[in-house]
Design a protein around this motif. Structure first.
Motif, mmCIF file in Angstrom:
data_model
loop_
_atom_site.group_PDB
_atom_site.id
_atom_site.type_symbol
_atom_site.label_atom_id
_atom_site.label_comp_id
_atom_site.label_asym_id
_atom_site.label_seq_id
_atom_site.Cartn_x
_atom_site.Cartn_y
_atom_site.Cartn_z
ATOM 1 N N GLY A 72 0.823 -1.203 0.000
ATOM 2 C CA GLY A 72 0.000 0.000 0.000
ATOM 3 C C GLY A 72 0.853 1.248 0.000
ATOM 4 O O GLY A 72 1.996 1.249 -0.479
ATOM 5 N N ARG A 73 0.327 2.287 0.604
ATOM 6 C CA ARG A 73 1.012 3.583 0.563
ATOM 7 C C ARG A 73 2.143 3.701 1.569
ATOM 8 O O ARG A 73 2.993 4.570 1.458
ATOM 9 C CB ARG A 73 -0.021 4.696 0.797
ATOM 10 C CG ARG A 73 -1.028 4.826 -0.320
ATOM 11 C CD ARG A 73 -2.221 5.664 0.097
ATOM 12 N NE ARG A 73 -2.992 5.000 1.139
ATOM 13 C CZ ARG A 73 -4.096 5.510 1.679
ATOM 14 N NH1 ARG A 73 -4.537 6.690 1.264
ATOM 15 N NH2 ARG A 73 -4.748 4.852 2.609
ATOM 16 N N GLY A 74 2.155 2.802 2.567
ATOM 17 C CA GLY A 74 3.169 2.891 3.607
ATOM 18 C C GLY A 74 2.777 3.928 4.648
ATOM 19 O O GLY A 74 2.194 4.968 4.322
ATOM 20 N N SER B 241 3.407 -8.294 22.276
ATOM 21 C CA SER B 241 4.461 -9.048 21.593
ATOM 22 C C SER B 241 5.813 -8.816 22.261
ATOM 23 O O SER B 241 6.145 -7.687 22.635
ATOM 24 C CB SER B 241 4.553 -8.625 20.118
ATOM 25 O OG SER B 241 3.338 -8.886 19.440
ATOM 26 N N THR B 242 6.581 -9.887 22.378
ATOM 27 C CA THR B 242 7.934 -9.726 22.918
ATOM 28 C C THR B 242 8.845 -9.095 21.875
ATOM 29 O O THR B 242 9.866 -8.489 22.213
ATOM 30 C CB THR B 242 8.517 -11.079 23.357
ATOM 31 O OG1 THR B 242 8.327 -12.035 22.310
ATOM 32 C CG2 THR B 242 7.845 -11.571 24.622
ATOM 33 N N TYR B 243 8.478 -9.262 20.605
ATOM 34 C CA TYR B 243 9.241 -8.612 19.533
ATOM 35 C C TYR B 243 8.258 -8.062 18.509
ATOM 36 O O TYR B 243 7.345 -8.768 18.079
ATOM 37 C CB TYR B 243 10.194 -9.607 18.866
ATOM 38 C CG TYR B 243 10.984 -9.001 17.706
ATOM 39 C CD1 TYR B 243 12.025 -8.117 17.954
ATOM 40 C CD2 TYR B 243 10.666 -9.305 16.379
ATOM 41 C CE1 TYR B 243 12.749 -7.544 16.904
ATOM 42 C CE2 TYR B 243 11.372 -8.749 15.325
ATOM 43 C CZ TYR B 243 12.413 -7.868 15.586
ATOM 44 O OH TYR B 243 13.123 -7.299 14.550
ATOM 45 N N PHE B 244 8.434 -6.800 18.162
ATOM 46 C CA PHE B 244 7.555 -6.154 17.184
ATOM 47 C C PHE B 244 8.422 -5.222 16.343
ATOM 48 O O PHE B 244 9.136 -4.365 16.878
ATOM 49 C CB PHE B 244 6.464 -5.350 17.896
ATOM 50 C CG PHE B 244 5.485 -4.677 16.968
ATOM 51 C CD1 PHE B 244 4.293 -5.298 16.610
ATOM 52 C CD2 PHE B 244 5.753 -3.413 16.456
ATOM 53 C CE1 PHE B 244 3.385 -4.674 15.758
ATOM 54 C CE2 PHE B 244 4.853 -2.778 15.591
ATOM 55 C CZ PHE B 244 3.679 -3.421 15.243
ATOM 56 N N LYS B 245 8.361 -5.421 15.044
ATOM 57 C CA LYS B 245 9.180 -4.606 14.134
ATOM 58 C C LYS B 245 8.291 -4.039 13.040
ATOM 59 O O LYS B 245 7.464 -4.753 12.456
ATOM 60 C CB LYS B 245 10.276 -5.468 13.506
ATOM 61 C CG LYS B 245 11.137 -4.749 12.472
ATOM 62 C CD LYS B 245 12.159 -5.723 11.878
ATOM 63 C CE LYS B 245 12.984 -5.070 10.768
ATOM 64 N NZ LYS B 245 13.955 -6.024 10.180
ATOM 65 N N VAL B 246 8.415 -2.760 12.778
ATOM 66 C CA VAL B 246 7.650 -2.116 11.710
ATOM 67 C C VAL B 246 8.617 -1.451 10.740
ATOM 68 O O VAL B 246 9.593 -0.817 11.154
ATOM 69 C CB VAL B 246 6.644 -1.086 12.289
ATOM 70 C CG1 VAL B 246 7.332 -0.042 13.145
ATOM 71 C CG2 VAL B 246 5.858 -0.415 11.155
ATOM 72 N N GLN B 247 8.348 -1.637 9.465
ATOM 73 C CA GLN B 247 9.121 -0.968 8.418
ATOM 74 C C GLN B 247 8.152 -0.366 7.425
ATOM 75 O O GLN B 247 7.219 -1.035 6.966
ATOM 76 C CB GLN B 247 10.048 -1.948 7.695
ATOM 77 C CG GLN B 247 10.853 -1.281 6.569
ATOM 78 C CD GLN B 247 11.817 -2.246 5.882
ATOM 79 O OE1 GLN B 247 11.757 -3.459 6.098
ATOM 80 N NE2 GLN B 247 12.707 -1.707 5.069
ATOM 81 N N SER B 248 8.372 0.912 7.104
ATOM 82 C CA SER B 248 7.534 1.590 6.118
ATOM 83 C C SER B 248 8.401 2.076 4.970
ATOM 84 O O SER B 248 9.544 2.495 5.172
ATOM 85 C CB SER B 248 6.809 2.778 6.762
ATOM 86 O OG SER B 248 6.016 3.452 5.796
ATOM 87 N N VAL B 249 7.841 1.961 3.761
ATOM 88 C CA VAL B 249 8.537 2.433 2.561
ATOM 89 C C VAL B 249 7.623 3.408 1.836
ATOM 90 O O VAL B 249 6.485 3.066 1.485
ATOM 91 C CB VAL B 249 8.904 1.259 1.618
ATOM 92 C CG1 VAL B 249 9.682 1.787 0.414
ATOM 93 C CG2 VAL B 249 9.699 0.191 2.351
ATOM 94 N N ARG B 250 8.104 4.639 1.645
ATOM 95 C CA ARG B 250 7.342 5.673 0.928
ATOM 96 C C ARG B 250 8.299 6.556 0.141
ATOM 97 O O ARG B 250 9.370 6.923 0.635
ATOM 98 C CB ARG B 250 6.592 6.575 1.919
ATOM 99 C CG ARG B 250 5.308 6.013 2.460
ATOM 100 C CD ARG B 250 4.722 6.955 3.498
ATOM 101 N NE ARG B 250 4.152 8.153 2.925
ATOM 102 C CZ ARG B 250 2.851 8.364 2.760
ATOM 103 N NH1 ARG B 250 1.984 7.430 3.118
ATOM 104 N NH2 ARG B 250 2.411 9.489 2.251
ATOM 105 N N ASP B 251 7.906 6.873 -1.066
ATOM 106 C CA ASP B 251 8.631 7.873 -1.864
ATOM 107 C C ASP B 251 10.134 7.599 -1.943
ATOM 108 O O ASP B 251 10.965 8.507 -1.805
ATOM 109 C CB ASP B 251 8.401 9.281 -1.298
ATOM 110 C CG ASP B 251 6.925 9.610 -1.198
ATOM 111 O OD1 ASP B 251 6.183 9.220 -2.120
ATOM 112 O OD2 ASP B 251 6.512 10.223 -0.189
#
Length: 618
Positions: free
Chosen positions: A82-84, A126-136
């Protein structure tokens, strides 16, 4: 005493929890019950759903047609295109309550999640939570543990496709002994693609895709022959599909709101049922009983509502009465659509109209033939219920929307008074009921619904569960068969499952039927006691506890004392869900295992008999 309490009640008694502490202390407020993954409404699947819902909302907005999901033991990774998430607000979006893009109803007019809680709950639990966003052409990564930010990277250039990628590992201190069951995840993903034709979801490399929406849903779930082809009708913000089975006794409904599977129905499903009966009666200009119109129906309804109101955070029952603020009611909206479109369809397809009326008349005849028996059976059940020794009921029930622990409500179906006595003494009377079978129930394969009313035990079990007219008023969320782990116990278990498959298959299809796992062995020394459910666990316990531990083999549930039994039906309860395989036919399965093909079945048993099974019985 009261004066002392008043004196001690100071500012120090007032506690303010931050968002993650509150979620971790009261997870049930955010994700329903916790569970261990044996039930499809357990918390670990709600965590998964909360993240996927965001991906679906992106697809609905026209951003990204693919969602990739990978499960490796207890770690889940979900990637959309999606748009991130806006990079400057990425950390806030997953860690600050009441923060999100869905408060702007122009951007997410008919979204599933409008409260800004879902992703934060996943993060906190969550004991581990990772977020990565990609935009532009830029990306940013942040990592958390139990909601606490542990690492974040600055924005950097990237050639990755835009979108959002989230990885999480549920906290094992909150979700005890949990295990993701792929069958439940696959069912969830299928519903997503049925409701979003054109969306592609891959799960561990397997692809899910639909072109005809709810028609595909019915087509993939219908096992019996149908009396006419699936009627599939679409309109703005509504889609329905329906047909009638030639064999089933029950009514089967799949209902959805804004892409959310409302397993508990709600205002839209009630309106849909009314509209079907009303339209059909008006079409034939005959006052058919609604029960005869709907008997054996297999149908699905999906609507879209602006800012829907659900009756719980898990969004399984719609409470909204209006399609949107100040707009027409859900009931009027659905009734008008069904009245116009189903009526038109029946006029244009006279062969379907004729087949449907034949089915209604057949149902009417069967109902009248059964009416006398049903009346006597109900009176008998009502009379017995006042002093029913078979049922030890609990205080809370699944069909009570006000019950705080309705998702935990359980009924144990046991064999004989000995086993039921142990469970009754050790159960939680708030949420756990016990129904005692007198012995081996009747083999119901090939029998008609008439036997459910004529057989006192079947009739009382049906009345205890409150499923005569369908699952809408089911009294217990978990129906658990609790029999001994011997040949007789296995036979009783099979006969009970046959009863449900024959007359109430939706109980199994909707994930309510389980087998109670109880330990086969107790291994202990003076310091420690271990309960073992398999031979391997027994061997491991013997090796761990040292020389000459005491080993006890439990042959029956009645042998286990109530004090011990409470360990097996409390927070550490082990339940094995009864599932129908995606390639299995109920008719073929019942015919093989419960029919009269004795030589074929005998050959199968001999070929599949293992040395371990023989050793265990000895």
């Amino acid at each position: 005493m009261s004066e002392l309490n008043q004196v001690n009640y100071t500012e120090d008694n007032i506690k303010t929890l931050d968002w993650k502490e509150h979620i971790r202390m009261r997870p049930g407020m955010y994700i329903g019950k916790l569970g261990d993954g044996s039930s499809q409404d357990d918390g670990i699947y709600i965590l998964l759903k909360e993240i996927i819902d965001n991906c679906i909302d992106e697809f609905v907005m026209g951003a990204g047609k693919t969602v990739e999901i990978n499960l490796r033991e207890d770690e889940v990774t979900i990637r959309d295109y999606g748009r991130g998430i806006p990079l400057g607000k990425m950390v806030d979006a997953v860690s600050k309550m009441n923060t999100g893009g869905k408060y702007d109803s122009q951007a997410f007019k008919k979204s599933v999640g409008l409260n800004g809680v879902g992703t934060k709950a996943v993060n906190a639990l969550s004991t581990y939570f990772k977020v990565q966003s990609v935009r532009d052409g830029k990306t940013r990564i942040a990592e958390f543990s139990k909601g606490e930010l542990t690492n974040q990277e600055e924005e950097k250039e990237t050639t990755l496709r835009k979108g959002t990628k989230i990885t999480f590992v549920p906290d094992k201190n909150i979700f005890l002994n949990f295990k993701f069951r792929k069958e439940y995840i696959e069912r969830m993903l299928k519903n997503y693609v049925y409701l979003n034709p054109g969306l592609k979801i891959t799960f561990n490399g397997e692809e899910f895709y639909s072109t005809e929406g709810l028609k595909d849903l019915l087509r993939d779930n219908i096992e019996d022959e149908t009396i006419y082809d699936i009627i599939h009708l679409r309109g703005e913000d509504i889609e329905i599909a329906l047909t009638h089975s030639s064999k089933s006794y029950s009514e089967t409904y799949y209902s959805f709101v804004n892409g959310q599977n409302t397993t508990q129905g709600g205002t839209h499903l009630t309106a849909f049922k009314e509209a079907i009966a009303k339209t059909v009666r008006e079409f034939y200009n005959k006052n058919y009983d609604p029960a005869d119109v709907r008997k054996s129906i297999i149908s699905a309804v999906s609507i879209k509502v602006i800012e829907p109101v659900f009756e719980s955070q898990t969004k399984t029952k719609l409470g909204s009465n209006e399609i949107g603020p100040g707009m027409t009611t859900v009931r009027t909206f659905i009734n008008d659509f069904v009245k116009t479109n189903l009526d038109n369809y029946l006029h244009k397809h006279p062969e379907v109209a004729q087949a449907l009326e034949r089915k209604i008349k057949q149902s009417e005849t069967e109902r009248k033939e059964l009416s006398g028996i049903r009346k006597l059976a109900r009176e008998r059940a009502k009379k017995v219920s006042l002093h029913n020794k078979k049922l030890r009921d609990c205080r809370q029930h699944y069909n009570d929307p006000k019950a705080q622990l309705r998702l935990d409500t359980t009924i144990f179906i046991t064999e004989g008074d000995s086993a039921s006595g142990s469970i009754t003494k050790s159960r939680n009377p708030e949420t756990q009921a016990v129904f005692s079978l007198r012995g081996k129930p009747l083999n119901s394969y090939g029998l008609t619904k008439k036997i459910v009313y004529e057989n006192e035990e079947f009739n009382l079990l049906q009345a205890a569960l409150n499923i005569e007219e369908g699952l809408e008023d089911l009294r217990y969320n978990n129906v658990v068969i609790a029999t001994d782990a011997d040949v007789d116990g296995m036979h009783i278990r099979l006969l009970a499952i046959t009863f449900f498959l024959q007359f109430f298959p939706e109980l199994i299809k909707e994930g309510h039927l389980y087998i109670l796992q109880t330990p086969l062995f107790r291994v202990r020394n003076k310091k420690e006691t271990r309960y073992c459910y398999t031979d391997q666990e027994r061997i491991d316990a013997i090796n761990s506890l040292g020389k000459n531990p005491e080993i006890t083999r439990f042959k029956g549930l009645g042998e286990i004392s109530p004090d011990e039994f409470k360990n097996f039906i409390g927070k550490d309860i082990r339940l094995e869900p009864v599932m129908i395989g995606k390639d299995s036919s109920i008719d073929q399965m019942l015919e093989f295992y419960m029919g009269k093909n004795t030589p074929t079945r005998q050959e199968f048993i001999i070929n599949n008999l293992s040395l371990d099974m023989v050793t265990n019985e000895i």
